[in-house]
Design a protein around this motif. Sequence first.
Motif, PDB file in Angstrom:
ATOM      1  N   PRO A  14       0.817  -1.205   0.000  1.00 21.92           N
ATOM      2  CA  PRO A  14       0.000   0.000   0.000  1.00 21.92           C
ATOM      3  C   PRO A  14       0.856   1.262   0.000  1.00 21.92           C
ATOM      4  N   VAL A  15       0.244   2.357  -0.393  1.00 21.39           N
ATOM      5  CA  VAL A  15       0.891   3.665  -0.296  1.00 21.39           C
ATOM      6  C   VAL A  15       0.466   4.306   1.015  1.00 21.39           C
ATOM      7  N   THR A  16       1.209   5.291   1.463  1.00 23.49           N
ATOM      8  CA  THR A  16       0.833   6.016   2.677  1.00 23.49           C
ATOM      9  C   THR A  16      -0.241   7.043   2.330  1.00 23.49           C
ATOM     10  N   ASP A  17      -0.848   7.603   3.357  1.00 23.72           N
ATOM     11  CA  ASP A  17      -1.849   8.642   3.122  1.00 23.72           C
ATOM     12  C   ASP A  17      -1.239   9.860   2.430  1.00 23.72           C
ATOM     13  N   ASP A  18      -0.020  10.242   2.832  1.00 21.34           N
ATOM     14  CA  ASP A  18       0.657  11.373   2.172  1.00 21.34           C
ATOM     15  C   ASP A  18       0.960  11.053   0.714  1.00 21.34           C
ATOM     16  N   GLU A  19       1.394   9.825   0.459  1.00 15.93           N
ATOM     17  CA  GLU A  19       1.668   9.426  -0.929  1.00 15.93           C
ATOM     18  C   GLU A  19       0.384   9.453  -1.754  1.00 15.93           C
ATOM     19  N   ALA A  20      -0.712   8.991  -1.176  1.00 19.15           N
ATOM     20  CA  ALA A  20      -1.994   8.993  -1.889  1.00 19.15           C
ATOM     21  C   ALA A  20      -2.399  10.412  -2.267  1.00 19.15           C
ATOM     22  N   GLN A  21      -2.223  11.346  -1.334  1.00 18.07           N
ATOM     23  CA  GLN A  21      -2.562  12.740  -1.625  1.00 18.07           C
ATOM     24  C   GLN A  21      -1.698  13.270  -2.775  1.00 18.07           C
ATOM     25  N   ALA A  22      -0.409  12.958  -2.753  1.00 15.13           N
ATOM     26  CA  ALA A  22       0.495  13.411  -3.814  1.00 15.13           C
ATOM     27  C   ALA A  22       0.124  12.771  -5.151  1.00 15.13           C
ATOM     28  N   LEU A  23      -0.176  11.478  -5.141  1.00 18.98           N
ATOM     29  CA  LEU A  23      -0.527  10.777  -6.378  1.00 18.98           C
ATOM     30  C   LEU A  23      -1.838  11.285  -6.970  1.00 18.98           C
ATOM     31  N   ALA A  24      -2.745  11.741  -6.128  1.00 23.60           N
ATOM     32  CA  ALA A  24      -4.035  12.239  -6.622  1.00 23.60           C
ATOM     33  C   ALA A  24      -3.895  13.498  -7.454  1.00 23.60           C
ATOM     34  N   THR A  25      -2.741  14.137  -7.410  1.00 22.58           N
ATOM     35  CA  THR A  25      -2.524  15.340  -8.220  1.00 22.58           C
ATOM     36  C   THR A  25      -2.060  15.008  -9.635  1.00 22.58           C
ATOM     37  N   LEU A  26      -1.875  13.727  -9.925  1.00 17.90           N
ATOM     38  CA  LEU A  26      -1.244  13.326 -11.186  1.00 17.90           C
ATOM     39  C   LEU A  26      -2.209  12.895 -12.280  1.00 17.90           C
TER      40      LEU A  26
END
Length: 106
Positions: A39-51
């Motif tokens: 899994p990704v972390t919550d911070d990583e998920a937030q960053a990935l959602a910008t892509l």
Amino acid sequence: MALRREVADLVMAGPLPDEDAEVEAISEAQRLIERISKPVTDDEAQALATLFGPDNCFGLAWTLLHIIETAPGASGAQYTERTDNEWVQLLNARVEAGRSLAEGER
């Protein structure tokens, strides 16, 4: 916000290309996505959602969405960046639908 190297590399590459992009750009986006372990972390998920780009990018947008949803806090997340993007809207709608289901089960 601490991101693993493979996530940071994808974030640095910028949003997913559209389906009219050169094959090399789409292949590179796919390569970078495939490097991310779940899994990704919550911070990583937030960053990935910008892509998310303007379209499905031959299925890569769905892959990215599913990776984001592996974050531990995904069921209650709020994705507030790029809310004009249809994929971010879909992510937020899926969170809300899950929340509504969970409340209905109580």
